[in-house]
Design a protein around this motif. Structure first.
Motif, mmCIF file in Angstrom:
data_model
loop_
_atom_site.group_PDB
_atom_site.id
_atom_site.type_symbol
_atom_site.label_atom_id
_atom_site.label_comp_id
_atom_site.label_asym_id
_atom_site.label_seq_id
_atom_site.Cartn_x
_atom_site.Cartn_y
_atom_site.Cartn_z
ATOM 1 N N THR A 1 -14.997 -12.190 -62.274
ATOM 2 C CA THR A 1 -13.985 -12.176 -63.334
ATOM 3 C C THR A 1 -12.609 -11.777 -62.827
ATOM 4 O OG1 THR A 1 -14.436 -9.862 -63.891
ATOM 5 C CG2 THR A 1 -15.751 -11.547 -65.002
ATOM 6 N N THR A 2 -12.421 -11.667 -61.518
ATOM 7 C CA THR A 2 -11.137 -11.186 -61.003
ATOM 8 C C THR A 2 -10.102 -12.302 -60.912
ATOM 9 O OG1 THR A 2 -12.015 -11.485 -58.761
ATOM 10 C CG2 THR A 2 -12.202 -9.303 -59.741
ATOM 11 N N GLY A 3 -10.390 -13.387 -60.238
ATOM 12 C CA GLY A 3 -9.420 -14.453 -60.030
ATOM 13 C C GLY A 3 -9.429 -15.479 -61.147
ATOM 14 N N THR A 4 -8.290 -16.222 -61.262
ATOM 15 C CA THR A 4 -8.173 -17.237 -62.316
ATOM 16 C C THR A 4 -9.174 -18.361 -62.106
ATOM 17 O OG1 THR A 4 -5.821 -16.741 -62.538
ATOM 18 C CG2 THR A 4 -6.585 -18.823 -63.462
ATOM 19 N N MET A 5 -9.322 -18.830 -60.853
ATOM 20 C CA MET A 5 -10.265 -19.914 -60.572
ATOM 21 C C MET A 5 -11.690 -19.479 -60.877
ATOM 22 S SD MET A 5 -8.570 -22.558 -59.688
ATOM 23 C CE MET A 5 -9.874 -23.532 -58.950
ATOM 24 N N HIS A 6 -12.009 -18.257 -60.467
ATOM 25 C CA HIS A 6 -13.354 -17.764 -60.727
ATOM 26 C C HIS A 6 -13.610 -17.622 -62.221
ATOM 27 C CE1 HIS A 6 -13.738 -15.876 -56.438
ATOM 28 N NE2 HIS A 6 -14.050 -17.157 -56.474
ATOM 29 N N ARG A 7 -12.606 -17.138 -62.957
ATOM 30 C CA ARG A 7 -12.780 -16.978 -64.396
ATOM 31 C C ARG A 7 -12.961 -18.327 -65.083
ATOM 32 N NH1 ARG A 7 -7.872 -13.617 -66.462
ATOM 33 N NH2 ARG A 7 -6.839 -14.857 -64.864
ATOM 34 N N GLY A 8 -12.197 -19.311 -64.638
ATOM 35 C CA GLY A 8 -12.331 -20.648 -65.218
ATOM 36 C C GLY A 8 -13.693 -21.256 -64.968
ATOM 37 N N SER A 9 -14.182 -21.128 -63.740
ATOM 38 C CA SER A 9 -15.501 -21.684 -63.422
ATOM 39 C C SER A 9 -16.603 -20.930 -64.150
ATOM 40 C CB SER A 9 -15.734 -21.640 -61.906
ATOM 41 O OG SER A 9 -15.708 -20.292 -61.440
ATOM 42 N N LEU A 10 -16.398 -19.611 -64.326
ATOM 43 C CA LEU A 10 -17.394 -18.818 -65.041
ATOM 44 C C LEU A 10 -17.473 -19.254 -66.501
ATOM 45 C CD1 LEU A 10 -19.371 -16.447 -65.311
ATOM 46 C CD2 LEU A 10 -17.404 -14.944 -65.673
ATOM 47 N N ILE A 11 -16.315 -19.413 -67.143
ATOM 48 C CA ILE A 11 -16.302 -19.835 -68.545
ATOM 49 C C ILE A 11 -16.911 -21.219 -68.698
ATOM 50 C CG2 ILE A 11 -14.766 -20.579 -70.415
ATOM 51 C CD1 ILE A 11 -13.039 -18.211 -69.898
ATOM 52 N N LEU A 12 -16.558 -22.127 -67.795
ATOM 53 C CA LEU A 12 -17.103 -23.483 -67.883
ATOM 54 C C LEU A 12 -18.614 -23.475 -67.716
ATOM 55 C CD1 LEU A 12 -16.273 -26.427 -68.238
ATOM 56 C CD2 LEU A 12 -16.102 -26.618 -65.752
ATOM 57 N N ARG A 13 -19.093 -22.636 -66.811
ATOM 58 C CA ARG A 13 -20.539 -22.552 -66.593
ATOM 59 C C ARG A 13 -21.249 -21.974 -67.822
ATOM 60 N NH1 ARG A 13 -23.690 -18.510 -64.596
ATOM 61 N NH2 ARG A 13 -21.888 -17.305 -63.888
ATOM 62 N N LEU A 14 -20.639 -20.957 -68.434
ATOM 63 C CA LEU A 14 -21.245 -20.346 -69.612
ATOM 64 C C LEU A 14 -21.202 -21.288 -70.812
ATOM 65 C CD1 LEU A 14 -19.888 -16.689 -69.319
ATOM 66 C CD2 LEU A 14 -22.175 -17.512 -68.792
ATOM 67 N N LEU A 15 -20.100 -22.058 -70.935
ATOM 68 C CA LEU A 15 -20.029 -23.044 -72.010
ATOM 69 C C LEU A 15 -21.136 -24.080 -71.875
ATOM 70 C CD1 LEU A 15 -16.187 -23.829 -72.274
ATOM 71 C CD2 LEU A 15 -17.526 -22.304 -73.679
#
Length: 720
Positions: free
Chosen positions: A319-333
């Motif tokens: 959850t630290t970087g923007t890219m990581h947060r984006g990929s995390l949200i997309l994966r959870l969606l």
């Protein structure tokens, strides 16, 4: 031997650091006894120091995990350490007593209540043998003073929690001057250890027994057999405590008591506090040695289980970087959408085996709930014979009724079809509610870390379902309206007038046969009502025999009449005023006109012979129905039942299809696209990925637990 016990003490300290006692059952000696049984004096004799709180009532109000470590300091000093005070050393044992009292009051309060949270005390001394003991609150019978009313139950439950564990050795302290049969400690020990394999008995206050009595039978195992036996001790008296009699002097006096006592001198070497300490040291050593392999396997399983649980919480680094947060949200969606679809399709790996869920419940709604609701609707619900007769009369206007008008059938059957609308709309609502339930249950433990994201996911899917609910309900309403818009009497499954009359005729014959079989000895002399066909002929002419001669001509006459009576053609197309039909084989046939005239003549004759009622208005419910009207009513009712069944079958087939197409399939196919469109926005990342504080604490605790288990495993593994 000492190293192995120290190993257990180290495990105890590691496990206690995060209160993991319930998950890991470590070998230990649990001290149990009633109040005033001498339990505290026994422990102080083992330590050779006064360090426990004293007083009336309940003194020990929290479990005390006491670790004794044989250690010789260059200066010969002794000291104690508490787990909650970190590395602070207590050289003054009176301060140890004060710290126990202070820590007890902190959690258990200043009254006489108890707490389940243990106090950890480690004592280093050259005068002790390495041991691990757990001192528990003394058993009591009734509350005294300001003790809680359920204090007995609280203490008993606490004691049972400790002694029930298979790795616990039970040290049951019983005063010798009391009846052994009434010993509370031995009663509880027998409940969890009925064979006495892990119970060692301690008889205190042997010097206070009545003169001429002794406990030799108990100490030798003849009166109450225990595998680990009984050991007698003589503690300091209350006077010795008040005068601060030195511990070495007390131990010397105890040894002299057993050596000089005529009953105990033969077993003096197996009595006393020093012998008790040696026995406990030996018992604990062998117990730990026997349990180490089992403990190692248990730790290995706990490590695997805890690691798996920790993986479900996820890594906060993502959850630290923007890219990581984006990929995390997309994966959870994507995971949320896939779980939603899988629950509907029945392909979820976490499907319940206890109850119906997801798509299976939707199937149940269609085939059981909705299907049974439709079958429960009577085709002629709330439709009385008077309603049918009134509809027939009203549909003819001021003209007399020549035959049953179709408009009456249409007028009567449409409200019945309307009855199918309510359960159909309820079916839509039930499926919608089930989809909402699936939506709320979707998501795993990792997603629950982010409550705001989970809430937004549910909100978006709920909006999607609500959008589809309206069009689906409207379409279902349209299905019912379509069925009411056109009454198709030419439907291949519709029986029509001929079929209805045939059914009525068969029912009449069956009823007649049943009546005859019920009264076989006497045949009725009353004139027969005849068949439905002859009834119609009799109602239309007073000379039915003039045109029925048993040949094919009467069948043609019958078919012609059915056509006119309830034909498929419109009123304007019916040859109601056709000229008389030509005679067949010399038998004259009547036209509809002549039938009407004959019927009118018959009615006039009947009316002239009978007294006239005061009110002959046909709209009056009390107006008597004629035989023809009774037959017409039954005919209409039969046809309504038949046509209602056709419509119900159509609706039962079409409504589930419409719900699946417009609500279920549409939602499952568009859910992921809707989620990504609504939530995959950079400006929402910070808000959506705010981690739940309770979940973060759970992950931290889980990680600490895993570290403790790994450390404990390394400790155990190093000794094997």
């Amino acid at each position: 031997m000492d190293d192995l016990i120290k190993l257990t003490n180290k495990l105890q300290t590691v496990v206690s650091s995060i209160n993991a006692h319930d998950t890991l059952d470590l070998p230990q000696i649990v001290v149990v006894g009633s109040q005033s049984s001498g339990k505290s004096s026994v422990l102080e004799s083992l330590v050779q120091r006064d360090f426990l709180p004293r007083g009336s009532g309940i003194v020990t109000r929290r479990p005390l995990i006491l670790q004794l470590v044989t250690q010789r300091q260059p200066d010969g000093s002794e000291y104690g350490e508490f787990l909650h005070t970190k590395d602070k050393k207590f050289f003054d044992f009176s301060e140890i007593r004060q710290e126990i009292e202070r820590e007890t009051s902190r959690l258990a309060g200043d009254n006489k209540g108890i707490s389940r949270m243990p106090i950890h005390l480690r004592i280093y001394s050259p005068r002790v043998l390495t041991l691990t003991l757990v001192d528990l609150p003394g058993l009591t019978k009734i509350p005294i003073g300001d003790q809680p009313s359920d204090i007995e139950k609280q203490i008993r439950t606490l004691v049972m929690d400790y002694i029930t564990k298979p790795n616990s050795i039970i040290l049951a302290v019983t005063p010798a001057n009391a009846d052994l049969v009434n010993s509370d400690s031995l009663k509880l020990a027998r409940q969890v250890d009925p064979e006495g394999k892990r119970t060692i008995g301690v008889l205190s206050k042997l010097d206070l027994m009545d003169a001429g009595t002794n406990a030799l039978d108990v100490l030798t195992g003849r009166a109450y057999p225990l595998k680990l036996g009984f050991i007698g001790v003589v503690n300091r008296s209350q006077q010795d405590i008040l005068t601060n009699k030195p511990m070495p002097d007390a131990v010397k006096a105890e040894n002299e008591f057993f050596k000089q006592h005529p009953s105990y001198r033969s077993i003096a070497n197996q009595c006393g506090t020093q012998y008790l300490a040696k026995q406990l040291n030996q018992i604990l050593f062998h117990h730990i040695k026997d349990k180490l392999p089992e403990l190692r396997s248990k730790l290995n399983a706990l490590i695997s289980q805890t690691q798996q649980e920790l993986n479900q919480y996820g890594d906060p680094v993502l959850t630290t970087g923007t890219m990581h947060r984006g990929s995390l949200i997309l994966r959870l969606l994507t995971k949320f959408a896939n779980d939603f679809v899988a629950a509907i399709d029945g392909t979820s790996s976490e499907m319940s085996t206890k109850e119906l869920c997801g798509g299976a419940r939707i199937y149940y709604i269609f085939n059981h709930v909705y299907g049974n609701a439709l079958l429960a609707i009577p085709p002629c619900a709330n439709l009385t014979n008077q309603d049918i007769r009134t509809a027939i009369r009203n549909s003819t206007g001021p003209r007399p009724s020549l035959f049953v008008p179709e408009i009456a059938f249409d007028l009567l059957v449409k409200p019945q079809i309307k009855l199918l609308e309510t359960p159909s709309l309820r079916c839509v609502e039930l499926v919608y509610e089930e989809l909402m339930k699936i939506c709320h249950n979707a998501g795993d433990k990792e997603l629950m870390r982010y409550p705001k994201l989970h809430g937004k996911l549910v909100e978006v899917v709920a909006d999607l379902l609500r959008e589809r609910l309206g069009p689906t309900s409207s379409f279902v309403e349209s299905l019912i309206a379509i069925e009411r818009a056109y009454i198709n009497t030419n439907h291949q499954d519709f029986m029509g007038a001929a079929g209805a009359m045939t059914n009525m005729e068969m029912a009449r014959k069956k009823k007649q046969q049943m009546a005859l079989s019920a009264k076989p000895r006497k045949l009725s002399r009353q004139p027969s009502t005849g068949s439905i066909n002859s009834m119609i002929a009799n109602q239309l002419t007073h000379k039915p025999s003039s045109f029925t001669n048993g040949t094919d001509e009467d069948h043609s006459q019958h078919d012609s009449f059915l056509h006119y009576f309830f034909g498929g053609a419109g009123k304007t197309d019916r040859p109601a005023l056709m000229p008389d039909m030509p005679a067949t084989n010399g038998v004259p046939t009547l036209s509809v006109s002549s039938m009407i005239e004959s019927e009118l003549e018959k009615k006039v004759d009947e009316m002239s012979l009978q007294p006239q009622p005061n009110n002959t208005n046909s709209d009056d419910p009390t107006y008597p129905a004629t035989d023809r009207e009774e037959m017409e009513t039954q005919l209409i009712r039969t046809l309504i039942t038949n046509y209602f069944g056709i419509v119900r079958k159509n609706v039962q087939d079409m409504v589930p299809k419409a719900v699946m197409h417009l609500l279920v399939n549409n939602s499952r196919e568009s859910v992921q696209n809707r989620l990504v469109t609504s939530l995959y926005k950079r400006e929402l990342f910070d808000e959506l990925l705010q981690e739940d504080e309770a979940m973060a604490m759970e992950r931290t605790k889980c990680k600490q637990l895993l570290d403790v288990y790994k450390q404990a495993f390394d400790i155990v593994n190093s000794t094997m």
